[in-house]
Design an enzyme around this catalytic site. Structure first.
Site, PDB file in Angstrom:
ATOM      1  N   GLU A  19       1.566  14.720   1.988  1.00 11.64           N
ATOM      2  CA  GLU A  19       1.476  15.526   3.209  1.00 11.64           C
ATOM      3  C   GLU A  19       0.488  14.890   4.194  1.00 11.64           C
ATOM      4  OE1 GLU A  19       1.118  16.570   0.128  1.00 11.64           O
ATOM      5  OE2 GLU A  19       2.361  18.343  -0.252  1.00 11.64           O
ATOM      6  N   HIS A 700       3.331 -11.490  10.681  1.00 10.48           N
ATOM      7  CA  HIS A 700       2.893 -10.091  10.774  1.00 10.48           C
ATOM      8  C   HIS A 700       3.033  -9.519  12.177  1.00 10.48           C
ATOM      9  CE1 HIS A 700       0.943 -11.677   7.157  1.00 10.48           C
ATOM     10  NE2 HIS A 700       1.208 -10.485   6.677  1.00 10.48           N
TER      11      HIS A 700
END
Ligand code: GLN
Ligand code: ZN
Length: 768
Positions: A19, A700
């Site tokens: 969560e 990246h």
């Protein structure tokens, strides 16, 4: 003050179903307001505190909670904001997240491994002249919250000043004492405010005490705790260590603190031995970390009670706290959520919540004897017993095979120089061959297809046809781009460990056993619970298909034994090395299958080799020797013309260079684009003879590098490496990149390689 018998060092932040991660990501996307975020997270946090209270713990940590990372929290609390973010409001949530994640204008702070774990922290950037200040006593805030909302007198947790500064960068070593001295008054202020608010114990983490410290550094630490003790006399300070035995035990137990936390799990027995030798002061409390905070297994409680009895021979029971060996940040939240595990396995697991129950049981056991908890002890013993004796646990064939290899020293048939000739003849590659690392863009389409297939919405045939189509497309593209060695693209793989785990016997997969890796990023490592064996070929179908589409060589792609081990939760009844050997033998078979299908270039990735390196220098050699053995066990039974590649995505090579060489891989590709300089010097020093690809562009970021930029990288490398040794490739796999930027980047890369190649030829071919 009531007697303290049990405690926790830290609790996972992420929630039972991630969560926390989801709330953060919703906020970052702009879908929730700051207020909504805070309220969601507070509900979660209070719930976690209550769970710990219900578990019956006497001391519950507060302030271990973070919105991103606890090292970053410490830096921001003391006003250490990197220069490039200082024009922003330093107390804003935006600045906090920008430091961690970068903003449009400024790059993020560096992120690095938290000791030898898979957790990564944000490296504070501190310069000598920075004047720290207390921006907010965040511990006080969380302390009051816990008191208010959960009725808990929490144990504030704070990273100690010496460890905090030693994990930071940006200043010379000599400045350490000065910076420490400026910080101590602020720590004292924090502690005093906590005391006034009703705190009884504060946990100060100094994990650097388990690493080698110089005499000056230790003296500095001593002076810090003397000053803290002088100013906060009535507050109880617990000096916490973890991940290893402490160096300087004798000196540490004399520090002016009220309690000392030791790790009795990952110390290899050193802490208990030191206790036996030097005793333990009778005016201090021992916080004994005897439940493993880094594995996922239930513990043998009876054995633990025996160990605790040994400890209580040396420490008064009333001054003994039972706790995990480190923060439970490193384990998943609860076994309860798992619906798909075999009962025998599920009953043998203990994640954070279950570990708290074990701690409480042990604390009760040590104070009230075994009798009142006898039922629980029996139940747990039964669970473990049935798991240990389950069929999947031991496979006599695997054991026998490992045994047979035991006496051998696996190595290639011929020395490198000879193999190299065979390979040159076989592959006829040009000078500076171009290739990639294995994966190609995992587009939404690819992910969606896999999801549908997993859900059963797509039949196997449909999914396989889709994967084939992706390979068709990309083999054609790679040929058009002009790459010399092609790959199949790894479209069928979700994750480089999970993919293999799912095909091997001995692995199990959970639904919710996530662990924070960095920021909101979580990983769900597979569980190695039984002997590992190969039941059928794992990669041959795709690789052989890709090879059938082209005359260029296609590299087979496997994940190496050490990486599979280091990125899994591993059984603890046999040694990690024993497990690695089982994985290696499975891979050896896979490699044979590939050879039989005519695949003679095979890459075995080991991106996690470096991170498993033990903290203590005297344990590193053994680890590296075992890693080398396992890699060779997997890869050395091949023909001379078969070229073994390996790939690692990091650049701190210096200290493990010698082991890398001993892997005896014919070609190694490593990350280099972001750290070219350092790496080149490593190679200058070692006289590396085999072939090597130093990444010529950083994968990246979505940026497309110019050919000229990559050319200059190649030239720099050729200053120390012979052209016949050098391969041209990106830093790492391309799975996170988009299609068009990948094609463009690779075109430029091939152009760069060809250009340098031509120049070398013009200058007179150095190879022939
Ligand atoms: N072959 C893998 C890929 O290209 C290697 C990934 C890694 O090094 N982490 O994705
Ligand atoms: Zn990589």
């Amino acid at each position: 003050m009531h007697m303290i018998k049990s405690s926790n060092i830290g609790y996972p932040r992420i929630g039972e179903k991630r969560e926390w991660k989801k709330a953060l990501e919703r906020f970052w996307k702009g879908n929730t307001s700051e207020k909504e975020l805070f309220s969601e997270l507070q509900t979660l946090r209070i719930n976690d505190l209550k769970k710990q209270k219900e578990a019956g713990l006497d001391l519950i940590p507060i302030g271990d909670y973070s919105l991103y990372d606890h090292v970053l929290d410490t830096a921001v609390m003391f006003g250490f904001i990197p220069e490039r973010f200082r024009h922003q409001d330093s107390s804003s949530l935006k600045t906090y997240f920008d430091i961690a994640r970068g903003s449009k204008e400024a790059v993020a702070s560096e992120m690095t491994k938290w000791f030898n774990t898979n957790y990564h922290y944000i490296v504070p950037e501190i310069s000598e002249n920075d004047e720290p200040r207390l921006t907010e006593n965040r511990l006080l805030h969380y302390f009051l919250e816990a008191k208010d909302k959960a009725g808990i007198i929490g144990k504030p947790v704070i990273l100690g000043p010496v460890s905090f500064l030693k994990l930071s960068k940006g200043f010379e070593k000599e400045a350490l004492p000065r910076l420490v001295n400026r910080l101590v008054p602020l720590y004292i202020q924090v502690l005093k405010e906590l005391y006034e608010a009703g705190a009884e114990w504060v946990q100060m983490d100094e994990p650097v005490l388990t690493t080698q410290m110089s005499d000056e550094e230790f003296k500095l630490l001593e002076s810090v705790y003397e000053r803290i003790n002088d100013e906060t006399e009535s507050l109880h300070i617990l000096l916490q260590t973890y991940f290893e035995g402490v160096d300087r035990y004798e000196q540490i137990i004399s520090l002016p603190v009220d309690g000392i936390g030791l790790d009795f799990i990952h110390d290899g027995g050193a802490n208990l031995e030191a206790m036996k030798k030097y005793g333990f002061p009778n005016n201090k409390t021992l916080a004994a970390g005897i439940i493993n905070g880094r594995n996922i297994w239930k513990t043998d409680l009876t054995a633990k009670l025996t160990k605790l009895e040994m400890i209580t021979n040396l420490v008064d029971k009333n001054r003994l706290i039972i706790q995990p060996s480190c923060s439970l940040l490193h384990v998943p939240v609860t076994v309860k959520s798992e619906q798909n595990l075999k009962p025998s396995l599920k009953n043998a697991l203990a994640f954070a919540d279950e570990k708290l129950t074990e701690i409480k049981l042990l604390a009760d056991g040590i104070h009230h004897g075994k009798e009142p908890i006898a039922d629980k002890l029996d139940e747990q013993a039964e669970y473990l017993n049935s798991f240990w004796h389950s069929e999947a646990r031991t496979n006599p064939f695997v054991r026998q095979e490992v045994q047979l290899w035991e006496e051998t020293d696996p190595k290639r048939n011929a020395p490198y120089s000879e193999r190299q000739k065979n390979q040159q003849e076989f592959f006829e590659l040009p000078l500076l061959p171009t290739t990639t690392i294995g994966s190609l863009p995992q587009t939404n389409e690819v992910r969606l297809a896999r999801r549908k297939w997993r859900k059963g919405e797509w039949a196997d045939e449909k999914y396989e046809a889709f994967i084939k189509e992706s390979m068709n497309e990309w083999i054609k593209r790679q040929e058009e781009i002009g790459l010399d060695v092609l790959i199949h693209g790894e479209f069928e793989r979700n994750d480089m460990v999970e993919f293999f785990g799912e095909k091997l016997a001995g692995f199990a997969f959970t639904q919710y056993a996530w662990v924070q890796s960095y920021g909101s990023r979580c990983v769900k490592p597979p569980i190695i619970h039984g002997d590992i064996s190969l039941t059928e070929p794992m990669t041959v179908k795709e690789i052989a298909y890709a090879q059938s589409l082209t005359d260029k060589p296609v590299k087979g792609m496997l994940t190496g034994p050490i990486t599979i081990l280091n990125w899994s939760f591993v059984r603890d009844d046999i040694s990690r090395f024993a497990v690695t050997k089982q994985i290696a033998l499975a891979l050896q078979k896979e490699i044979r299958f590939l050879e039989e299908e005519g695949i003679h270039m095979i890459q075995v990735d080991e991106p996690a080799l470096r991170e498993g390196l033990p903290l203590k220098p005297d344990k590193q050699q053994e680890y590296l020797d075992q890693a080398v053995y396992a890699f060779k066990l997997a890869t050395s039974a091949v023909q001379n013309k078969t070229q073994i590649h390996t790939h690692m995505c990091y650049s701190e090579f210096g200290e493990i260079m010698e082991a890398i060489d001993r892997l005896d891989a014919d070609v190694i590709s490593i990350e280099a684009a972001r750290s070219h300089g350092e790496l080149i010097t490593d190679f200058e020093k070692t006289n590396y003879e085999k072939e090597i690809g130093l990444g010529v562009y950083d994968i990246h970021s979505p940026r497309v590098p110019e050919a000229s930029e990559m050319e200059s990288y190649i030239h720099r490398a050729l200053a120390v490496l012979h052209p016949s040794q050098f391969w041209v490739n990106p830093d790492c796999g391309l799975k996170t990149r988009g299609t068009s930027e990948t094609v463009e980047s690779l075109r430029n890369m091939v152009r760069a390689a060809r250009y340098v190649r031509e120049n070398i030829k013009k200058a007179g071919d150095p190879v022939h």
